[in-house]
Design a protein around this motif. Structure first.
Motif, PDB file in Angstrom:
ATOM      1  N   SER A   1     -36.352  11.275 -27.328  1.00 51.61           N
ATOM      2  CA  SER A   1     -35.196  11.702 -28.114  1.00 51.61           C
ATOM      3  C   SER A   1     -34.923  13.179 -27.856  1.00 51.61           C
ATOM      4  O   SER A   1     -35.714  13.882 -27.231  1.00 51.61           O
TER       5      SER A   1
ATOM      6  N   THR B   1     -23.365   6.273 -31.746  1.00 48.46           N
ATOM      7  CA  THR B   1     -24.232   5.919 -30.628  1.00 48.46           C
ATOM      8  C   THR B   1     -25.192   7.051 -30.282  1.00 48.46           C
ATOM      9  O   THR B   1     -26.394   6.832 -30.069  1.00 48.46           O
ATOM     10  N   GLN B   2     -24.683   8.275 -30.210  1.00 53.26           N
ATOM     11  CA  GLN B   2     -25.534   9.420 -29.872  1.00 53.26           C
ATOM     12  C   GLN B   2     -26.591   9.665 -30.948  1.00 53.26           C
ATOM     13  O   GLN B   2     -27.721  10.066 -30.639  1.00 53.26           O
TER      14      GLN B   2
ATOM     15  N   ARG C   1     -28.131   7.460 -32.603  1.00 55.89           N
ATOM     16  CA  ARG C   1     -29.200   6.487 -32.425  1.00 55.89           C
ATOM     17  C   ARG C   1     -29.955   6.685 -31.115  1.00 55.89           C
ATOM     18  O   ARG C   1     -31.192   6.671 -31.089  1.00 55.89           O
ATOM     19  N   GLU C   2     -29.203   6.877 -30.025  1.00 52.28           N
ATOM     20  CA  GLU C   2     -29.845   6.889 -28.711  1.00 52.28           C
ATOM     21  C   GLU C   2     -30.421   8.251 -28.341  1.00 52.28           C
ATOM     22  O   GLU C   2     -31.493   8.310 -27.721  1.00 52.28           O
ATOM     23  N   ALA C   3     -29.751   9.342 -28.667  1.00 51.97           N
ATOM     24  CA  ALA C   3     -30.241  10.669 -28.282  1.00 51.97           C
ATOM     25  C   ALA C   3     -31.079  11.299 -29.393  1.00 51.97           C
ATOM     26  O   ALA C   3     -32.191  11.781 -29.164  1.00 51.97           O
TER      27      ALA C   3
ATOM     28  N   GLY D   1     -32.274   9.672 -32.003  1.00 56.53           N
ATOM     29  CA  GLY D   1     -33.334   8.744 -32.399  1.00 56.53           C
ATOM     30  C   GLY D   1     -33.391   8.492 -33.885  1.00 56.53           C
ATOM     31  O   GLY D   1     -34.453   8.206 -34.433  1.00 56.53           O
TER      32      GLY D   1
END
Length: 363
Positions: A227, A294-295, A297-299, A301
């Protein structure tokens, strides 16, 4: 030695909660809570420093306490105590400038977390269906807290360019809800009758106050494996709610008003002190706003514990039943249906009644 965390806006509800939360981090040695007024809630073992971030003295606070992590939560749309809109704007904009100037001069500061808002995207009729962190606003906010947030983020980007060695995280929160949250939007949603804009049913997103504290705690730490808590992130719960759905779940009737007359209604509500129906809120309740997470969650975390609907349900439960509680209204509809068609069986919501069975003679 552990980290020394300075938190601005400690006298506010969310600031106080975060101060108490970050003290539980075993890597944190000391927490310095800063605000211009004395907090009305406990701050645990944190050291409270009464200081106005609009003054250059904030640089002395950072130096004396050897602060290495700054969490700037004193960016808000509501005044605390007797302060008015002018005081709020000065704290948001001038206070942020002074704080960033102090951080820039401090060689120890290594991490900066800034509370922002999705209001930076504005609300306009031709907005995209979903905003991402890089989507430019179709119509930049012209005033109020939304404009403050745009200016604050501009100063933060300038600071990040001048101090590339500092990890900077900007969190753009959707509308924050919870049992203890007090904001112009919660005041509006608590009105016994909610004025709405005729012909519009905006999509809204919410984030629960517990998730706000969780993501602030995550952002103030070193990033987890896989992350990156450095950058700009939208923060909101999953899903959306229409304003009409919000009104039904609160049990509050709505009064549709023509768009040109909404400003007059807002002025009247503001005059009697019921809610601050500012132009930016009128635009939100007309056109709505939805952002991509989205960011987040994905970047970053981060996975919120509450969806938009769950955050709203927790808020609604704390406000009590409105004039038209959903259960009472549903019961009244069932009784009316029974009187119109006494022999009809009630049909569950969302189901399609079965067609009549043909008789033996084919009729």
């Amino acid at each position: 030695m552990g980290k020394v965390v300075l938190v601005t806006g400690a006298a506010r509800h969310l600031g106080g909660r975060f101060v108490r939360r970050i003290q539980r981090d075993p890597e944190v040695e000391r927490v310095v809570a800063v605000d211009a007024v004395e907090p009305g809630h406990p701050l645990g073992a944190a050291e409270f420093v009464r200081a106005d971030i609009r003054r250059p003295a904030i640089a002395k606070v950072l130096a004396e306490h050897e602060v290495d992590t700054v969490v700037h939560l004193d960016v808000t749309g509501t005044a605390l105590g007797a302060g008015g809109r002018t005081s709020v704007k000065e704290t948001n904009v001038i206070g942020t400038m002074q704080l960033l100037g102090a951080c820039q001069k401090s060689p120890r500061v290594a991490r900066l977390v800034v509370k922002s808002s999705t209001t930076v995207y504005g609300s306009a009729p031709r907005d995209p269906a979903v905003f991402t962190e890089t989507t430019p606003a179709k119509s930049l906010p012209s005033g109020g807290f939304a404009k403050d947030a745009v200016e604050v983020e501009g100063y933060v980007r300038g600071f990040a360019r001048r101090r590339p060695d500092v990890a900077v995280c900007v969190l753009r929160f959707a509308n924050i809800l919870g049992p203890r949250v007090d904001s112009p939007l919660t005041e509006y949603l608590s009105l016994p009758v909610m004025p709405t804009v005729l012909g519009y049913d905006p999509r809204l997103q919410f984030v629960h106050e517990d998730d706000v504290i969780d993501v602030l705690d995550l952002s103030a730490r070193e990033p987890r494996r896989g992350s990156l808590n450095c950058g700009t992130f939208n923060v909101a719960g999953d899903g959306v709610l229409l304003l009409s759905q919000c009104a039904r779940r609160l049990g509050r009737p709505t009064v549709p008003v023509l768009l040109p007359a909404v400003t007059w209604v807002g002025t009247a509500l503001r005059t009697v002190g019921l809610t601050d129906f500012a132009p930016e809120q009128i635009r939100l309740l007309t056109h709505g706003r939805v952002v991509s997470t989205t960011q987040m969650r994905e970047a970053l975390g981060f996975l919120p514990r509450y969806s938009t609907a769950e955050a709203f349900a927790d808020f609604a439960a704390s406000r009590g039943p409105g004039l038209l509680p959903p259960e009472t209204l549903a019961g009244a509809v069932d009784r009316l249906a029974g009187r119109v068609a006494p022999g009809a069986r009630p049909v569950a919501s969302g189901t399609v009644p079965s067609p009549p069975t043909p008789s033996d003679d084919g009729s």
